[in-house]
Design an enzyme around this catalytic site. Structure first.
Site, PDB file in Angstrom:
ATOM      1  N   HIS A  84      -6.891  -4.518  -1.774  1.00 19.20           N
ATOM      2  CA  HIS A  84      -6.213  -5.617  -1.835  1.00 19.20           C
ATOM      3  C   HIS A  84      -6.645  -6.498  -3.062  1.00 19.20           C
ATOM      4  O   HIS A  84      -6.357  -7.527  -3.271  1.00 19.20           O
ATOM      5  CB  HIS A  84      -6.229  -6.401  -0.620  1.00 19.20           C
ATOM      6  CG  HIS A  84      -5.993  -5.904   0.541  1.00 19.20           C
ATOM      7  ND1 HIS A  84      -6.998  -5.177   1.569  1.00 19.20           N
ATOM      8  CD2 HIS A  84      -4.802  -5.916   1.355  1.00 19.20           C
ATOM      9  CE1 HIS A  84      -6.473  -4.615   2.362  1.00 19.20           C
ATOM     10  NE2 HIS A  84      -5.033  -5.022   2.515  1.00 19.20           N
ATOM     11  N   HIS A 117       0.817  -1.167   0.010  1.00 16.42           N
ATOM     12  CA  HIS A 117       0.066   0.188   0.066  1.00 16.42           C
ATOM     13  C   HIS A 117       0.847   1.157  -0.001  1.00 16.42           C
ATOM     14  O   HIS A 117       0.388   2.342   0.386  1.00 16.42           O
ATOM     15  CB  HIS A 117      -0.959  -0.114   1.276  1.00 16.42           C
ATOM     16  CG  HIS A 117      -1.674  -1.216   1.506  1.00 16.42           C
ATOM     17  ND1 HIS A 117      -2.532  -1.708   0.507  1.00 16.42           N
ATOM     18  CD2 HIS A 117      -1.817  -2.174   2.418  1.00 16.42           C
ATOM     19  CE1 HIS A 117      -3.208  -2.614   0.918  1.00 16.42           C
ATOM     20  NE2 HIS A 117      -2.896  -2.938   1.834  1.00 16.42           N
TER      21      HIS A 117
END
Ligand code: ADP
Ligand code: ADP
Ligand code: MG
Ligand code: MG
Ligand code: MG
Ligand code: MG
Lengths: 333, 210, 333, 210
Positions: free
Chosen positions: A219, A56
């Site tokens: 995700h 991330h």
């Protein structure tokens, strides 16, 4: 899979080493590799610790520094860190005023941070409180299920709470502030392509050349629905009208608008989305007081973006504007 | 499982660890694929990291009596897996270790297993019917309590994993999908069934050899 | 083609509108839409003007502000701006000390900026000098051909010359400084995927699942050669050894290392590349004094990256560290 | 081209502009594809933007005498196309306008065209044999000077464009490719040939009708 890596199993540590070397003036990587910490700690300040699965970037390590986080614990790609990482981080950055964990609402993260909090207080007698972020509007809120995910809004919580911690606010008040910022924040994401987890070697999902995923997580989790690719204005309308509806009365406050890229979306498109989102929000009478546009909370190489809106109470606005000096966000210093 | 008192030797435990590590490694891609469908595509990778970590430390772990070895294995999972499965499988093994006497027979094992499953549910704030590993662990626990044979227990696990396919997830990442989680097997349930079947096969082979 | 756009023909102006709205504290978009200018001009300071085809965001508009550019002229995607844009920009930001054009070495850019310089001095009597950047090592230098391209090193020239202009340096000296920085700078890029020009609607080149392009430009121009995908360390070795060789004696100076993403490459990979590049450079005895990692000079949605090294003379190091406040680069203020 | 004095009427010029705009629009994709192979994939888009801009302003442009109209069209190209082709085609038309008398016959046109091509070369710091539009412009200029028929001139242009295929580029973006630029037609040469052919076809049709 096409990536700049040597070996999926060492990619994370190599990337962290590069990050730490590139920003040696701001951060230090623990010799164990378990966490990234602020180079100069401030004595007597509550320590802010976050973390989560990697992939991330720049979240979270990119937000370690003056006015934001004291430590970030990077898990494997898309896998929450293990409790020993947070326990070590607490030992590394707690200067006595206690620690606040900022945790994105995924069961993996919540359980690992919970275990770490238990261990840190049992073993080291540390005082640990937590704020769990759950800004993702794409998922229904509910206390009987996992509930909403924590996504890009986490950055807003980290910035505002980080500024308050820097200013000397105590642990309980910081937790309350963090919860308040989270409650005032809503996000929604869309994806044009999947991401590819290095160790998996192939895309997480297949998607047609004319399709997009609505309500995708960070995700590459499949979202709320699959649909035909629509225009930026239509996407902005669907997202922003939903957010404004959910914000309810808070919509009359000045807001922060965050247009966040998922990793493979160029800035040109993000600013175009900012433009589209701004038009919708202004039509709804929302006052955009602050904004941030860029790839801050990403999903590896996923093409897509999310829109986050935070209704800023007076204290939050001041704290948003406070000085910050991290690898990925820098203002006023 | 035999009704007589059992004490696993260090060699037994090493063999069991080796069998579990191998089973996870062989099925890692399948587990990851299941997680790509309704999760984030890392379950096989996570489980493999955990069981590789246990295997790497097998000598030290298996030097201990069975209960302590189970706890140590559980702690290894917690400290190496991360994600949801790390704390959950870790809690399962750790609580099993804490609840098991050094010498145990079937009934004691069933009791300890039931406690371990409850601990998993507490850690996960979850319950049966939510399309999680609990949907395999509870049926297995019941089968153990009912004194079923290892073969029967293994069959129960496999069926229970299969039974997660039509469920709608209420916990774990798959819950974010709502109705779209229906039609896929829960990855964590699949690994539970895989581990139960691996252990069952090992016990059968051992009993057969004895 | 999957992009967040409404219509390829309006994408640029919509994106610029979003950019200007998002950074209204720093920049203003000219009502004509022809250039982006610094909000507060500094009287008596040489005006720095750059520009070029769009699709390289944040270059150049993202570098308009205190300590860097005074104006940026965005052309259509990958097409240099037209002379009227630069002429208007000169009229908009020249406060009497003259203008320096910073131009990337592409014939389109060079010719349009040349025409603009001629027109601006004829029409408005403006004093205009130019610096042409040509840091791309992938192309052979030659005075009989177009020569090397200007790529990511342009950012380094803009930052250092920008700081000097802010400090009050005169036009001729700035031009000399810009040429010196450019001469001390080398870049080399590799691509894993093509980019897609919105108006073209399909990728500029096809590339196999196990191939990469060596020496690619920032427009998805095919590079020096096509080869098998190799590891990050191997890529870094090939690039950095070549750069060090080209820098010659300058390699003994402290250097700035810029690892630049082309638009679709996540930060995790860029920091890994930084790590790989650092290893090679340090093995060669190069002293990495400063670094920058991120997507600064992009090619729309191309996956790939470039490595740039600038040998920093003493004045350049000080100027690199000077305060800068732009949308995409901020230090010290 | 007729040997007698010619003065293009406003209608003629509008018709010519319309024909060129249509030809570019029809071939824009092909031009872009050529540029994708050895450039940056925008040549068709650039040319279309330029000729659309001229067409949008055709009334004002065609109100002027031919030389001034040519200059105005060239300026439009400069101010709307950008890239390499904007200044180059712009310079071509602007210089043509500057060099042409109001009433002209074939020889005067050939002279003016030769000056315009030299101006392009000066602007581009380029010369023949570098795989650029000059490799069509020079042969066309020579054919005009030799007093060839419009049909012949058009054929020369088409052949010259074809002849850029085996060349190695020394100027323009394709030069970055070095040897890899061999085997593709130069996009700018293709548009030159296209425009020459369009104008030739228009003249032939007009002469035929007359
Ligand atoms: N709250 C929970 N209670 C019980 N089991 C859970 C819970 N959350 C997740 N799981 C189990 O964990 C599995 C996912 O594990 P894994 O993919 O390794 O972790 P993550 O979801 O963090 O990526 C799910 O398939 C499910 O069986
Ligand atoms: N220096 C030059 N001299 C003559 N013609 C040139 C030169 N540079 C480029 N060209 C011509 O311009 C064409 C490319 O135009 P275009 O694609 O519109 O511009 P750009 O290359 O800036 O993208 C080439 O095919 C070539 O014919
Ligand atoms: Mg995970
Ligand atoms: Mg998972
Ligand atoms: Mg171009
Ligand atoms: Mg081109």
């Amino acid at each position: 899979m096409k990536k700049f890596i040597n070996d999926p199993s060492t990619a994370l540590q190599e990337s962290l080493a590069g990050f730490a070397a590139a920003h040696a003036d701001i951060v230090t990587l623990a010799p164990s590799g378990k966490f990234v910490r602020r180079k100069e700690l401030k004595q007597g300040k509550v320590a802010l610790i976050s973390g989560g699965g990697s992939g991330h970037e720049p979240l979270h390590a990119g937000f370690v520094g003056h006015g934001m986080l004291d430590a970030a614990c990077p898990g494997e790609v898309f896998t929450s860190p293990t409790p020993d990482q947070m326990v070590e981080a607490v030992q590394g950055v707690d200067t006595g005023a206690g620690c606040l964990f900022i945790v994105k609402n995924y069961e993996g993260d919540v359980m690992n941070f919970d275990m770490a909090a238990e261990m840190a207080s049992e073993m080291a007698g540390a005082r640990v409180l937590q704020v769990v972020t759950n800004d993702d509007m794409a998922v229904e809120d509910s206390t009987f299920t996992t509930g909403r995910r924590g996504v890009a809004g986490t950055l807003v919580v980290e910035k505002i709470v980080g500024a308050a911690a820097e200013a000397g606010m105590d642990l309980e008040t910081l937790q309350e502030l963090g919860k308040r910022v989270n409650a005032n924040t809503r996000s929604f994401g869309v994806a044009l392509t999947s991401c590819t987890v290095p160790a998996a070697g192939k895309p997480t999902f297949d998607i047609g050349e004319d399709e997009m995923e609505f309500g995708v997580g960070i995700h590459g989790e499949p979202g709320r629905r699959r649909g035909k690719l629509i225009s930026a204005d239509e996407i902005a309308e669907e997202i922003c009208e939903g957010i404004v509806r959910e914000l309810g009365a808070a919509r009359s406050k000045p807001v922060l608008l965050l247009v966040n890229g998922f990793g493979a979306t160029p800035l040109m498109e993000l600013y175009l989305m900012h433009n589209s989102a701004r038009k919708v929000l202004e039509k709804q009478g929302v006052n955009i007081a602050r904004s941030l546009t860029g790839s801050f909370v990403t999903s590896l190489d996923m093409a897509g973006c999310s829109v986050t809106v935070t209704a800023l109470e007076e204290d939050m606005l001041t704290l948003w504007d406070a000085q910050v000096h991290t690898a990925a966000l820098r203002m006023g210093m | 499982m035999s009704k007589t008192m059992t004490r696993l030797t260090s060699e037994d435990m090493k063999a069991l660890i080796g069998a579990m590590q191998a089973a996870i490694a062989e099925n890692a891609e399948r587990l990851t694929a299941l997680d790509q469908a309704i999760g984030d595509g890392d379950h096989g990778i996570n489980m493999k990291r955990g069981f590789d970590a246990i295997a790497a430390d097998a000598d030290a772990i298996c030097d201990k009596p069975t209960p302590q070895a189970l706890s140590a294995a559980g702690m290894k999972l917690v400290m190496s897996v991360g994600g949801a499965s790390g704390p959950l499988f870790g809690t399962l093994f750790m609580t099993l270790g804490k609840s098991l006497p050094e010498d145990f027979e079937c009934g004691a094992f069933a009791d300890a297993f039931a406690k371990a499953v409850d601990a998993v549910a507490a850690r996960g704030k979850s319950s049966a019917g939510q399309k999680t590993m609990l949907d395999v662990l509870y049926p297995v626990s019941d089968a153990l309590a009912a004194g079923k044979s290892v073969g029967e227990v293994a069959a129960v696990a496999a069926e229970a994993a299969e039974a997660t396919v039509p469920m709608e997830a209420k916990r774990g990442r798959a819950s974010f999908l709502g109705e779209r989680s229906i039609g896929h097997m829960d990855p964590g349930s699949c690994s539970c069934s895989l581990l139960v079947n691996t252990i069952a096969a090992w016990i059968s082979a051992k009993e057969h050899a004895a």
